[in-house]
Design a protein around this motif. Structure first.
Motif, PDB file in Angstrom:
ATOM      1  N   GLY A   6     -28.909   1.762   6.481  1.00  6.18           N
ATOM      2  CA  GLY A   6     -27.991   0.924   7.236  1.00  6.18           C
ATOM      3  C   GLY A   6     -26.675   1.618   7.401  1.00  6.18           C
ATOM      4  O   GLY A   6     -26.410   2.617   6.757  1.00  6.18           O
ATOM      5  N   PRO A   7     -25.831   1.121   8.315  1.00  5.61           N
ATOM      6  CA  PRO A   7     -24.554   1.781   8.557  1.00  5.61           C
ATOM      7  C   PRO A   7     -23.567   1.540   7.429  1.00  5.61           C
ATOM      8  O   PRO A   7     -23.488   0.450   6.876  1.00  5.61           O
ATOM      9  CB  PRO A   7     -24.076   1.140   9.863  1.00  5.61           C
ATOM     10  N   THR A   8     -22.850   2.570   7.096  1.00  7.27           N
ATOM     11  CA  THR A   8     -21.811   2.496   6.072  1.00  7.27           C
ATOM     12  C   THR A   8     -20.455   2.670   6.735  1.00  7.27           C
ATOM     13  O   THR A   8     -20.264   3.600   7.493  1.00  7.27           O
ATOM     14  CB  THR A   8     -22.015   3.602   5.022  1.00  7.27           C
ATOM     15  N   SER A   9     -19.527   1.778   6.460  1.00  2.59           N
ATOM     16  CA  SER A   9     -18.210   1.864   7.087  1.00  2.59           C
ATOM     17  C   SER A   9     -17.415   2.996   6.493  1.00  2.59           C
ATOM     18  O   SER A   9     -17.311   3.130   5.292  1.00  2.59           O
ATOM     19  CB  SER A   9     -17.452   0.546   6.910  1.00  2.59           C
ATOM     20  N   GLU A  87     -17.113  -7.141  25.558  1.00  2.00           N
ATOM     21  CA  GLU A  87     -16.272  -7.081  24.367  1.00  2.00           C
ATOM     22  C   GLU A  87     -16.747  -5.965  23.444  1.00  2.00           C
ATOM     23  O   GLU A  87     -17.938  -5.671  23.352  1.00  2.00           O
ATOM     24  CB  GLU A  87     -16.301  -8.420  23.623  1.00  2.00           C
ATOM     25  N   ARG A  88     -15.811  -5.358  22.705  1.00  2.36           N
ATOM     26  CA  ARG A  88     -16.169  -4.262  21.807  1.00  2.36           C
ATOM     27  C   ARG A  88     -17.094  -4.766  20.702  1.00  2.36           C
ATOM     28  O   ARG A  88     -17.091  -5.940  20.339  1.00  2.36           O
ATOM     29  CB  ARG A  88     -14.918  -3.642  21.198  1.00  2.36           C
ATOM     30  N   ASP A  89     -17.876  -3.836  20.124  1.00  2.00           N
ATOM     31  CA  ASP A  89     -18.814  -4.198  19.071  1.00  2.00           C
ATOM     32  C   ASP A  89     -18.541  -3.384  17.799  1.00  2.00           C
ATOM     33  O   ASP A  89     -18.237  -3.929  16.756  1.00  2.00           O
ATOM     34  CB  ASP A  89     -20.251  -3.963  19.564  1.00  2.00           C
ATOM     35  N   THR A  90     -18.620  -2.054  17.907  1.00  2.00           N
ATOM     36  CA  THR A  90     -18.363  -1.188  16.752  1.00  2.00           C
ATOM     37  C   THR A  90     -16.873  -1.129  16.452  1.00  2.00           C
ATOM     38  O   THR A  90     -16.053  -1.029  17.362  1.00  2.00           O
ATOM     39  CB  THR A  90     -18.877   0.237  17.035  1.00  2.00           C
ATOM     40  N   THR A  91     -16.523  -1.176  15.161  1.00  2.00           N
ATOM     41  CA  THR A  91     -15.123  -1.003  14.758  1.00  2.00           C
ATOM     42  C   THR A  91     -15.038   0.055  13.665  1.00  2.00           C
ATOM     43  O   THR A  91     -15.940   0.170  12.826  1.00  2.00           O
ATOM     44  CB  THR A  91     -14.518  -2.325  14.233  1.00  2.00           C
ATOM     45  N   GLY A  92     -13.969   0.824  13.675  1.00  2.00           N
ATOM     46  CA  GLY A  92     -13.792   1.889  12.685  1.00  2.00           C
ATOM     47  C   GLY A  92     -14.780   3.020  12.909  1.00  2.00           C
ATOM     48  O   GLY A  92     -15.154   3.335  14.042  1.00  2.00           O
ATOM     49  N   ILE A  93     -15.225   3.631  11.818  1.00  2.00           N
ATOM     50  CA  ILE A  93     -16.231   4.705  11.880  1.00  2.00           C
ATOM     51  C   ILE A  93     -17.357   4.335  10.927  1.00  2.00           C
ATOM     52  O   ILE A  93     -17.117   3.955   9.778  1.00  2.00           O
ATOM     53  CB  ILE A  93     -15.622   6.068  11.491  1.00  2.00           C
ATOM     54  N   LEU A  94     -18.583   4.435  11.420  1.00  2.00           N
ATOM     55  CA  LEU A  94     -19.762   4.111  10.615  1.00  2.00           C
ATOM     56  C   LEU A  94     -20.592   5.359  10.381  1.00  2.00           C
ATOM     57  O   LEU A  94     -20.709   6.213  11.269  1.00  2.00           O
ATOM     58  CB  LEU A  94     -20.620   3.065  11.315  1.00  2.00           C
ATOM     59  N   ILE A  95     -21.187   5.461   9.192  1.00  2.64           N
ATOM     60  CA  ILE A  95     -22.141   6.528   8.886  1.00  2.64           C
ATOM     61  C   ILE A  95     -23.438   5.869   8.422  1.00  2.64           C
ATOM     62  O   ILE A  95     -23.415   4.935   7.618  1.00  2.64           O
ATOM     63  CB  ILE A  95     -21.604   7.480   7.796  1.00  2.64           C
ATOM     64  N   VAL A 112     -28.645  15.646   7.188  1.00  2.00           N
ATOM     65  CA  VAL A 112     -28.111  15.243   8.490  1.00  2.00           C
ATOM     66  C   VAL A 112     -27.566  13.815   8.392  1.00  2.00           C
ATOM     67  O   VAL A 112     -28.282  12.900   7.985  1.00  2.00           O
ATOM     68  CB  VAL A 112     -29.182  15.329   9.590  1.00  2.00           C
ATOM     69  N   LEU A 113     -26.299  13.657   8.776  1.00  2.00           N
ATOM     70  CA  LEU A 113     -25.657  12.345   8.800  1.00  2.00           C
ATOM     71  C   LEU A 113     -25.344  11.960  10.236  1.00  2.00           C
ATOM     72  O   LEU A 113     -24.870  12.789  11.019  1.00  2.00           O
ATOM     73  CB  LEU A 113     -24.355  12.369   7.990  1.00  2.00           C
ATOM     74  N   LEU A 114     -25.579  10.710  10.581  1.00  2.00           N
ATOM     75  CA  LEU A 114     -25.236  10.195  11.911  1.00  2.00           C
ATOM     76  C   LEU A 114     -23.968   9.360  11.806  1.00  2.00           C
ATOM     77  O   LEU A 114     -23.847   8.493  10.927  1.00  2.00           O
ATOM     78  CB  LEU A 114     -26.374   9.341  12.474  1.00  2.00           C
ATOM     79  N   MET A 115     -23.037   9.624  12.710  1.00  2.00           N
ATOM     80  CA  MET A 115     -21.727   8.953  12.676  1.00  2.00           C
ATOM     81  C   MET A 115     -21.488   8.219  13.996  1.00  2.00           C
ATOM     82  O   MET A 115     -21.568   8.801  15.069  1.00  2.00           O
ATOM     83  CB  MET A 115     -20.612   9.985  12.446  1.00  2.00           C
ATOM     84  N   ASP A 116     -21.195   6.938  13.898  1.00  2.00           N
ATOM     85  CA  ASP A 116     -20.857   6.105  15.059  1.00  2.00           C
ATOM     86  C   ASP A 116     -19.367   5.773  14.991  1.00  2.00           C
ATOM     87  O   ASP A 116     -18.816   5.558  13.908  1.00  2.00           O
ATOM     88  CB  ASP A 116     -21.679   4.823  15.045  1.00  2.00           C
ATOM     89  N   THR A 117     -18.706   5.743  16.143  1.00  2.00           N
ATOM     90  CA  THR A 117     -17.257   5.523  16.154  1.00  2.00           C
ATOM     91  C   THR A 117     -16.890   4.340  17.042  1.00  2.00           C
ATOM     92  O   THR A 117     -17.565   4.034  18.023  1.00  2.00           O
ATOM     93  CB  THR A 117     -16.512   6.762  16.679  1.00  2.00           C
ATOM     94  N   GLN A 118     -15.800   3.728  16.667  1.00  2.00           N
ATOM     95  CA  GLN A 118     -15.219   2.666  17.495  1.00  2.00           C
ATOM     96  C   GLN A 118     -14.853   3.234  18.858  1.00  2.00           C
ATOM     97  O   GLN A 118     -14.284   4.309  18.960  1.00  2.00           O
ATOM     98  CB  GLN A 118     -13.981   2.145  16.785  1.00  2.00           C
TER      99      GLN A 118
END
Length: 1058
Positions: A6-9, A87-95, A112-118
């Motif tokens: 799962g995503p980690t903030s 409206e926005r969904d992702t906030t901050g940075i998630l790994i 390998v790490l996947l990073m999602d960003t606001q």
């Protein structure tokens, strides 16, 4: 947390060691080299949706088989959270909490790490937040995917300037400072120009990053930096996934996604995530482990806006810290490899061993450290030397303890001394930390003071420079006025000298006048209708065609002359074809053909787009088209009428010119009196504002349609409607300053500004309006609101389930965007309050996509090929703005402008923006105040002159004349007071004083004119009066020139003092 991860903030720098799923994975991650794949870019552009494809690929690859990864599940449901909507969904940075351990072809295991960003530029984040998110993810990742919609704008490249500047000052590093940057272009619309995929993307990116000498220098330098400091730059062009993904009922079903999109995603995932393509995260040429990556992340937690210097400082600290740690480990390895734990070594041998290990550790640091000559690196090396000395002392102690010669009590004492030494070392470290914090606070204070001093100096210098330019311009204008007055008085003097001669000659000219009158009546008798003239001309032509060859050739010459634009002149010259005919032909044909040309050869009737603002050849600025007045049709009528200007502005390649041609079609139909089914009338998309398909810019500068449309409003007022097209902002040939100038100039001139946006309103779009909000806030005492009607036109709206197409849905959407709720940052709230307060009206319209036809390179504007829904909405939108009852007349300070006043404003605004500096609220405001007051003063003087004209008759008594002049002067001053802007300001007081002086001069002029009309004075006396007036004006001109020279010297001295 999901069953398989799962995503980690990471938004608040939570410790990754505690959040990585599973102790075994966490321990393995800390020791493994890492690859970080990040996706960043504007909000609501599908970043999380894309990452879930990558997540699926990595799950398959970590199991050993990625051949059928795409269809492993028919729904893209698990993974990073995403949803449809505005409206926005992702906030901050998630790994993603589960690392994927992939073994590369060389046998090295990479986590390998996947990073999602606001998403950047959403409405809940500040500029600082957006910059921090983008900077943090770019520096932390080994592959940064820059997710962009439709095309690469210059603003997208500007986001990379921070990293280019950081890399340039870290230029002594061993390798490229920045790693792999992917430009991922979503919803690519021009596959005929550059095909979908990586190869088409490479060609497109080469074109965007081309260092063409015609580009502005700042754009060139940025491109050179991107090429130089990133290890790799790549680009992929993705098709649209299909409109099904924008619907609320879409939950990731692959069968609802365009097959073309899935095919390109399949190729892209393999290009980035395949074992042979994976790139480990490296800093200064060193691949980082998981634990070092976390340390690196913690180096950026200051909370301040990132700068190239702060990024460099953090990177240098991290690199040198890691190298220092590795140096100490090397020291320990060298000592351990040469010492027997069970036996002591002689002091001589042991000291030699410690010295060699120390030199080797320091050599390793010197080889691998970053910024060798910097103070930070020198401090780090000094700290390393101290640590190595302490480690050496510890090893000496251990070696002594191993010696059988030392008694037990002595050993205990040595241990106690060592412990006490460690306590002292800890206290020293704490003291140094306090000193460092104090020095930092002092440095920040000095920096703030220095910045304030510099800003104050720059403001003072700019103010002095601007004031000098204004004074110089005013002096030049006054000199021009004096020169004009001088010429006028010289003319009056000449007229006075010949007055007596004129009266004497009148009696002699009377017979000639009577003869002229008789000839005029005779000429009127000869007038024929146009058809009669044509018939007579054709009959004469046919008569001569029946004659011999010579006459036929001469008659042919008549026909050719008839088609020539200068035919009137040719026909009345003796050398023309007509002049060579025999006497009878000349007398008969010349009269008729001349009349035909007089009635049937007007100036060019075809309207076209004409340049108002012209970019220079080097793309370093603009010039005002000096021929604009000659190119506008029906100019005299336009100058007298009230003006409405409908303008479209926004980013390049978003369909502004295409949109304006619908307005052109409607207004043409409206003028003709028949607007029924106007949208399917004659196609102006071929003959109107030029547009074309493709990724390259088309419109440059600012264009006006040459034909004003004279529309009568329901209240009977006639308004001249002008259409204005603007160069798309943020193209690759234009500087940030020029983009701001274009947008500012068009917004200030227009009565309706259509802000043309793609897909949604981002915070960056609203920031473009900050200049006008701050300008309007300065105009506190102006009549009415400083800015007029602003339309947000959202093209290709993707969420009709949330807000329906049209004005009603647009109004709902705009309300959510401009909402001043408490959770918004203060600076964003203030901007929204300013937009609502200072624009007369702010509206929004949501347009659907026009359809796939517009992407076809052969599309020429056929309405029949457009989506029906788009045609219906565009028809409604145009009428909401351009219908007679909806037309908005241009106002400044609450006063409606005429065409002549508009031209004056164009010149003043252009002068304010062409100074070579970025437009500022104060410069825009100053220009507006100056022009409003100049116009008010001009109208007041005109009112005075009109009033006084009727009292110039010498028959009226002096008392009557003086009373009339005084009354006219009072009315003129009252008119100025009611129309001026910022009435309490020093500038207005100066303008009022100037007006009073001008009215005094006009009074004197009126007295002089009255005397010149008097029959009591001889011509000689009148001439003496005029000569005296001329001498006074000459002296005034000399005084003004001297004053200008003194001002120039004062200005020069002031600059030197500053």
């Amino acid at each position: 947390s999901k069953p398989n991860g799962g995503p980690t903030s990471g938004a608040t720098h939570n410790s990754g060691r505690d959040r990585i799923r599973g102790r075994e994975s966490a321990d393995r991650l800390q020791k493994s080299k890492v690859a970080v794949i990040s996706v960043a870019g504007a909000f609501r552009k599908g970043k999380s949706f894309l990452l879930n494809f990558f997540l699926r690929f990595l799950k398959a690859a970590s199991c050993g088989d990625a051949s059928q990864w795409l269809r492993s599940d028919e729904r893209l449901s698990d993974g990073f959270h995403w949803r449809s909507g505005s409206e926005r969904d992702t906030t901050g940075i998630l790994i993603w909490s589960e690392p994927f351990f992939i073994r590369k072809p060389d046998g090295q295991e990479v986590a390998v790490l996947l990073m999602d960003t606001q998403g950047t530029f959403d409405h809940q984040s500040t500029q600082q937040d957006c910059t921090s998110i983008f900077a943090f993810s770019t520096l932390l990742s080994s592959v940064q995917i820059f997710n962009i919609s439709q095309n690469i704008q210059e603003t997208d490249l500007q986001h990379l300037r921070l990293f280019v500047e950081f890399a340039s000052i870290a230029s002594d590093s061993q390798d490229s400072v920045l790693q792999h940057l992917w430009f991922l272009i979503r919803d690519w619309q021009y596959p005929d120009e550059y095909e979908f995929g990586v190869e088409g993307g490479r060609q497109y990116l080469d074109k965007v990053l081309e260092c063409d000498p015609k580009k502005p220098m700042e754009n060139l330098e940025l491109r050179q930096g991107i090429r130089k400091f990133f290890e790799n730059t790549s680009c992929c062009l993705l098709p649209h996934p299909g409109f099904a993904v924008t619907r609320k009922d879409f939950h990731g079903e692959l069968d609802k996604i365009s097959p073309e999109f899935l095919a390109e995603i399949d190729k892209l995932a393999a290009r980035i995530l395949s074992p042979e393509c994976l790139a480990s995260k490296a800093v200064n040429g060193r691949a980082l482990t998981g634990s070092e990556l976390i340390t690196f992340a913690e180096a950026f937690r200051s909370g301040r806006l990132p700068s190239s210097r702060t990024i460099l400082s953090a990177t240098v600290d991290l690199t040198n810290l890691a190298v220092s740690k590795a140096s100490k480990e090397l020291f320990e390895q060298k000592v351990a490899s040469r010492v027997d734990p069970a036996a002591a070594v002689t002091d001589e041998e042991f000291e030699s061993l410690l010295g060699a290990a120390t030199l080797e550790a320091l050599a390793y640091f010197d080889k691998n450290c970053m910024q060798k000559s910097s103070e930070a690196t020198a401090d780090c090396r000094a700290g390393l030397e101290e640590d190595l000395q302490q480690q050496s002392q510890h090893h000496r102690l251990m070696n002594q303890l191993r010696s059988e010669k030392i008694a037990e009590e002595e050993r205990n004492q040595m241990l106690a001394n060592d412990i006490e030494s460690l306590h002292k070392d800890n206290e020293e470290v704490a003291r140094r930390m306090v000193e460092m914090e104090q020095r930092f606070q002092q440095s920040m204070k000095e920096l703030s003071q220095g910045m304030a001093s510099r800003d104050e100096f720059e403001k003072k210098l700019q103010k002095e420079s601007m004031q000098h330019q204004i004074n110089q311009w005013k002096m030049e204008q006054e000199n021009l006025q004096l020169t004009s007055k001088l010429a006028e008085l010289q003319k009056q003097a000449s007229e006075a000298m010949v007055e007596e001669q004129r009266r004497t000659m009148e009696s002699r000219l009377e017979p000639s006048r009577r003869k002229t009158e008789e000839e005029r009546r005779h000429h009127d008798d000869l007038k024929l209708s146009t058809e009669e003239i044509k018939e007579g001309y054709i009959a004469e032509y046919e008569h001569y065609e029946r004659t011999d060859g010579r006459h036929r050739a001469q008659a042919s010459g008549i026909a050719q002359d008839r088609e020539r634009p200068d035919a009137q002149e040719n026909q009345i010259t003796e050398d023309s074809e007509v002049g060579k005919l025999d006497k009878r032909c000349k007398q008969h044909c010349l009269k008729k053909s001349f009349l035909i040309f007089a009635m049937a050869s007007p100036t060019e009737t075809t309207a076209t787009a004409i340049q108002l603002i012209i970019p220079d050849e080097k793309n370093t600025g603009f010039s005002l088209n000096p021929k604009i007045s000659a190119q506008v049709k029906d100019l005299d009528r336009m100058l007298k009428a009230k003006i409405a200007i409908i303008c479209v502005a926004g980013a390049f390649r978003k369909g502004k010119s295409f949109l304006l041609n619908f307005f052109l079609r409607y207004l043409t139909a409206l003028v003709s009196g028949n607007t029924e089914d106007w949208i399917n009338s004659d196609d102006h998309h071929r003959s109107g504002f030029h547009w074309k398909s493709g990724s390259k810019r088309d419109t440059t500068g600012i264009l006006l349609w040459s034909q004003p449309f004279f529309i009568r409003k329901p209240d009977g007022q006639e308004v001249a409607v002008l259409l204005m097209d603007t160069q798309g902002t943020f193209d690759h040939q234009t500087t940030q300053q020029d983009c701001t100038t274009i947008f500012a100039f068009s917004t200030l001139l227009s009565s309706v500004q259509i802000f043309n946006l793609s897909q949604n309103i981002s915070e960056a779009d609203l920031q473009n309006l900050r200049l006008f909000v701050e300008f309007a806030a300065l105009a506190k005492s102006s009549e009415g609101k400083a800015l007029q009607h602003l339309w947000f036109l959202i093209r290709d709206w993707q969420f009709p389930d949330e807000h329906q197409y049209g004005e009603e849905g647009g109004s709902e959407y705009l309300s959510t965007v401009l909402d001043c709720s408490a959770d918004r940052p203060q600076e964003n709230k203030e901007l929204r309050e300013g937009i609502k307060k200072h624009f007369e009206k702010a509206s929004c319209y949501l347009l659907p996509h026009p359809g796939k036809a517009v992407r076809d390179s052969k599309f020429t504007g056929d309405v029949q090929r457009l989506e029906t829904e788009f045609v219906e909405e565009i028809e409604s939108f145009v009428e909401k703005i351009a219908a007679p009852e909806n037309i908005t007349v241009k106002k400044v300070n609450g006063n409606e402008l005429s065409g002549s006043e508009l031209i004056d404003f164009m010149e003043v605004y252009f002068e304010a923006f062409s100074s070579g500096r970025m437009p500022t609220p104060s410069s825009v405001f100053s220009a507006t105040v100056e022009m409003v007051n100049m116009t008010a003063a001009s109208n007041s003087k005109r009112l005075f002159e009109d009033k006084v004209k009727s009292f110039l008759d010498p028959a009226k008594s002096d008392e009557e004349f003086q009373a009339a002049v005084d009354e006219a002067s009072k009315e003129a001053l009252d008119a100025f007071n009611s129309k001026c802007m910022e009435s309490d300001s020093s500038e207005v007081r100066k303008a009022k004083k100037k007006l009073q002086d001008d009215l005094t001069e006009l009074k004197d002029k009126a007295v002089l004119n009255r005397q010149l009309r008097s029959e009591k004075l001889t011509a000689e006396k009148k001439s003496d009066l005029l000569k005296g007036e001329m001498e006074g004006l000459k002296q005034q001109t000399q005084d003004r020139q001297k004053q200008m020279q003194e001002m120039e010297a004062t200005f020069k001295t002031t600059i030197e003092q500053i």
